[in-house]
Structure formats: structure tokens, C-alpha cells
Design a protein around this motif. Structure first.
Motif, mmCIF file in Angstrom:
data_model
loop_
_atom_site.group_PDB
_atom_site.id
_atom_site.type_symbol
_atom_site.label_atom_id
_atom_site.label_comp_id
_atom_site.label_asym_id
_atom_site.label_seq_id
_atom_site.Cartn_x
_atom_site.Cartn_y
_atom_site.Cartn_z
ATOM 1 N N SER A 25 9.261 -9.535 -4.093
ATOM 2 C CA SER A 25 8.922 -8.737 -2.917
ATOM 3 C C SER A 25 9.789 -9.178 -1.763
ATOM 4 C CB SER A 25 7.446 -8.886 -2.540
ATOM 5 O OG SER A 25 6.599 -8.247 -3.463
ATOM 6 N N ALA A 26 10.208 -8.220 -0.945
ATOM 7 C CA ALA A 26 11.063 -8.537 0.203
ATOM 8 C C ALA A 26 10.789 -7.549 1.331
ATOM 9 C CB ALA A 26 12.543 -8.505 -0.187
ATOM 10 N N ILE A 27 11.011 -8.004 2.543
ATOM 11 C CA ILE A 27 10.887 -7.168 3.729
ATOM 12 C C ILE A 27 12.288 -6.761 4.177
ATOM 13 C CG2 ILE A 27 10.157 -7.072 6.132
ATOM 14 C CD1 ILE A 27 7.950 -9.002 5.498
ATOM 15 N N LYS B 45 8.197 2.332 11.083
ATOM 16 C CA LYS B 45 9.219 3.177 10.477
ATOM 17 C C LYS B 45 10.529 2.423 10.236
ATOM 18 C CE LYS B 45 7.125 7.128 10.050
ATOM 19 N NZ LYS B 45 7.611 8.430 10.535
ATOM 20 N N SER B 46 10.785 1.368 11.003
ATOM 21 C CA SER B 46 12.036 0.626 10.853
ATOM 22 C C SER B 46 11.916 -0.549 9.896
ATOM 23 C CB SER B 46 12.511 0.121 12.220
ATOM 24 O OG SER B 46 11.546 -0.738 12.799
ATOM 25 N N TRP B 47 10.735 -0.747 9.303
ATOM 26 C CA TRP B 47 10.509 -1.841 8.364
ATOM 27 C C TRP B 47 10.126 -1.273 7.003
ATOM 28 C CZ3 TRP B 47 10.208 -7.239 9.865
ATOM 29 C CH2 TRP B 47 10.453 -7.454 11.223
ATOM 30 N N LEU B 48 10.505 -1.998 5.949
ATOM 31 C CA LEU B 48 10.226 -1.552 4.593
ATOM 32 C C LEU B 48 9.871 -2.749 3.731
ATOM 33 C CD1 LEU B 48 10.448 0.694 2.298
ATOM 34 C CD2 LEU B 48 12.805 -0.110 2.007
ATOM 35 N N ILE B 49 8.771 -2.654 2.979
ATOM 36 C CA ILE B 49 8.441 -3.665 1.983
ATOM 37 C C ILE B 49 8.838 -3.131 0.613
ATOM 38 C CG2 ILE B 49 6.632 -5.026 0.893
ATOM 39 C CD1 ILE B 49 5.047 -4.868 3.434
ATOM 40 N N ARG B 50 9.668 -3.868 -0.064
ATOM 41 C CA ARG B 50 10.174 -3.466 -1.370
ATOM 42 C C ARG B 50 9.747 -4.492 -2.423
ATOM 43 N NH1 ARG B 50 12.084 0.490 -4.832
ATOM 44 N NH2 ARG B 50 13.485 -0.447 -6.367
ATOM 45 N N SER C 273 0.827 -1.205 0.000
ATOM 46 C CA SER C 273 0.000 0.000 0.000
ATOM 47 C C SER C 273 0.858 1.251 0.000
ATOM 48 C CB SER C 273 -0.903 0.008 1.234
ATOM 49 O OG SER C 273 -0.119 -0.056 2.412
ATOM 50 N N VAL C 274 0.281 2.338 -0.454
ATOM 51 C CA VAL C 274 1.003 3.596 -0.594
ATOM 52 C C VAL C 274 0.992 4.342 0.728
ATOM 53 C CG1 VAL C 274 1.034 5.801 -1.779
ATOM 54 C CG2 VAL C 274 0.417 3.730 -3.022
ATOM 55 N N SER C 275 2.151 4.773 1.174
ATOM 56 C CA SER C 275 2.264 5.537 2.405
ATOM 57 C C SER C 275 3.658 6.133 2.455
ATOM 58 C CB SER C 275 2.037 4.628 3.617
ATOM 59 O OG SER C 275 3.055 3.658 3.667
ATOM 60 N N TRP C 276 4.025 6.694 3.619
ATOM 61 C CA TRP C 276 5.371 7.236 3.739
ATOM 62 C C TRP C 276 6.374 6.115 3.597
ATOM 63 C CZ3 TRP C 276 9.530 5.972 6.621
ATOM 64 C CH2 TRP C 276 10.623 6.844 6.552
ATOM 65 N N SER C 277 7.401 6.336 2.806
ATOM 66 C CA SER C 277 8.461 5.340 2.668
ATOM 67 C C SER C 277 9.602 5.950 1.889
ATOM 68 C CB SER C 277 7.952 4.096 1.943
ATOM 69 O OG SER C 277 7.656 4.413 0.597
ATOM 70 N N LEU D 75 10.527 -1.647 -12.529
ATOM 71 C CA LEU D 75 9.622 -0.758 -11.793
ATOM 72 C C LEU D 75 9.652 -1.157 -10.330
ATOM 73 C CD1 LEU D 75 7.442 1.455 -11.728
ATOM 74 C CD2 LEU D 75 5.751 -0.340 -12.222
ATOM 75 N N GLY D 76 9.997 -0.205 -9.468
ATOM 76 C CA GLY D 76 10.094 -0.482 -8.041
ATOM 77 C C GLY D 76 9.033 0.231 -7.238
ATOM 78 N N HIS D 77 8.621 -0.391 -6.150
ATOM 79 C CA HIS D 77 7.641 0.193 -5.239
ATOM 80 C C HIS D 77 8.047 -0.120 -3.808
ATOM 81 C CE1 HIS D 77 3.976 0.391 -2.768
ATOM 82 N NE2 HIS D 77 3.569 1.299 -3.620
ATOM 83 N N SER D 78 8.052 0.893 -2.952
ATOM 84 C CA SER D 78 8.427 0.717 -1.551
ATOM 85 C C SER D 78 7.316 1.230 -0.656
ATOM 86 C CB SER D 78 9.726 1.473 -1.230
ATOM 87 O OG SER D 78 10.778 1.021 -2.030
ATOM 88 N N SER D 79 7.118 0.540 0.468
ATOM 89 C CA SER D 79 6.078 0.918 1.410
ATOM 90 C C SER D 79 6.534 0.605 2.821
ATOM 91 C CB SER D 79 4.778 0.159 1.106
ATOM 92 O OG SER D 79 3.781 0.473 2.056
#
Length: 236
Positions: free
Chosen positions: A144-146, A106-111, A18-22, A97-101
Motif C-alpha cells: 500500500s502506498a500514498i 482529490k489530490s491524494w490517492l491510496i494505491r 474504501s471504495v469511492s471516486w478514484s 490485483l490493484g485497488h485505488s481510493s
């Protein structure tokens, strides 16, 4: 039917973040980044003389999306002076095409990434004279990766990551030790593990070291293997 199912799966998996701060590739503001050694291989000798060079450049569109263009040139001369039938030169072009969320912490990122590659032959005349398939590549892959952010200091961070990938390719390789990026034939999937090391030299300049290991299972040919990828990336 299988290809359509794969495309649908990739689109669905890519849109689940989902789209949010990242941040995208380590910076959230629009700008460029350069994967320095996306493709590089040199082999010289009397039996084989091969060069694979592939620069890439990416652009962060916003805090969630980025696009990378990767173009790699392969030139290979195989055989003795009297046997030049396996000479080859060609270009492989890829779009990523990359997407990050990071909406859940705040310390986790889905890429997530969706990549498509297509090759173009410049010189493959020797393959036709031997009734061999000319080298070609068309492949698509989603992953996809965390990522977990682990600050080491104010300017150094570790980003261990784990995830998986799935793709389909139609690949006839050239007779060379080097292979095009994303060069696989049939359906392929598997887990991936990585440990990114990020250096922040200033607000406008980052350096990242990105080793990543893929365990690849090819469902079409019933084979498996592991591949270590390593990339150095500058962010501007």
C-alpha cells in the motif's frame, strides 16, 4: 500457521482502502494498460547466456479495481561447452490485483496491490543429475502506498509516493544473474518510495514512467538490501 497469518494480514490491509471516486492506474474508466518493461534482462557470453523477457497486460475493471497478468520467460545456459548441467528454461506467471481510493482528497490517492506468482519449469534436467533443488517460485505480496498528485502542466503530472510491502515466498532460483519477479524466500517487508511521471497525450492515451525503490528486510534469513524497479506504462 505463519502462512495463514500472512494471508489474513494481506487481505485485511488490502480491504482497508474504501471504495469511492478514484483512478486506478491514471484513468478511471474501464480499459487496458500495458507495463512495457515489467521484466527484461539480456546477458550474452561464453560463460553465461541468459534472457529474461516478461510482458504484462492489465485491465481497469472500474474506477477502483484493476487486474494485471504478467508472464516472464527465463532461459539460461551456464558453463563451458563441456558443462551444460546448469541449463534452464521456465515461465513465471503472476497476477496482480490493484485497488485505488481517493475519498479523503482529490489530490491524494491510496494505491494497494496484492500479487501472487508461480513458476513452471520447462527444462531443469541438469539440476536433478547433480542432486540440486530444481528452480521454483511461489510467492505472495501485499503493498500500500500514498500518492500525491502534483500538476506540472495541463498534460504532465508528478506523483510522488511512499508506502510499504509485506510478503512471503518459497524460492529456489536458477543459476543465473537474472531472477524472476517477486523472487524471494521467506518473510520479507520494508518501505517503498517512488516518483511517477505521467504524460497525458490525449483523453484516451497516457504514458507513465514509474521508478520505485524498495528497501527489503528478509526476516527469515536476516538479510537486507535495496532494489530499484523501473517501468514504463501505456494507458489506453
Amino acid at each position: 500457521m505463519k502462512t495463514k497469518s500472512l494471508i489474513l494480514f494481506l487481505c485485511l490491509s488490502f480491504s482497508l482502502t474504501s471504495v469511492s471516486w478514484s483512478q486506478t492506474t491514471y484513468k478511471s474508466d474501464p480499459g487496458y494498460f500495458t507495463p512495457v518493461v515489467k521484466s527484461f534482462y539480456l546477458q550474452g557470453g561464453s560463460f553465461e547466456n541468459t534472457q529474461l523477457i516478461g510482458p504484462a497486460i492489465g485491465y481497469r475493471i472500474n474506477e477502483n479495481h484493476d487486474l494485471t497478468l504478467h508472464a516472464e520467460y527465463l532461459s539460461s545456459d551456464l558453463g563451458s561447452e563441456d558443462d551444460d548441467t546448469h541449463n534452464y528454461s521456465g515461465l513465471n506467471v503472476g497476477f496482480i490485483l490493484g485497488h485505488s481510493s481517493a475519498d479523503f482528497a482529490k489530490s491524494w490517492l491510496i494505491r494497494s496491490e496484492l500479487s501472487v506468482y508461480k513458476s513452471f519449469n520447462f527444462d531443469a534436467s541438469g539440476y536433478s543429475s547433480l542432486n540440486l533443488d530444481k528452480p521454483n517460485l511461489f510467492s505472495g505480496q501485499g503493498s500500500s502506498a500514498i500518492y500525491i498528485r502534483v500538476p506540472v502542466s495541463t498534460s504532465i503530472s508528478l506523483l510522488p509516493n511512499a508506502g510499504g510491502f509485506l510478503g512471503y515466498g518459497d524460492y529456489s532460483p536458477a543459476y543465473a544473474l537474472a531472477h524472476f519477479r517477486q523472487g524471494f524466500d521467506g518473510f520479507q517487508l520494508g518501505p517503498q518510495l517512488g516518483l511517477d511521471l505521467l504524460f497525458k497525450f490525449s483523453r484516451d492515451f497516457y504514458l507513465a514512467l514509474k521508478p520505485q525503490y524498495h528497501i527489503q528486510y528478509n526476516l527469515t534469513h536476516d538479510t537486507s538490501g535495496g532494489t530499484l524497479f523501473f517501468n514504463t506504462q501505456f494507458n489506453f
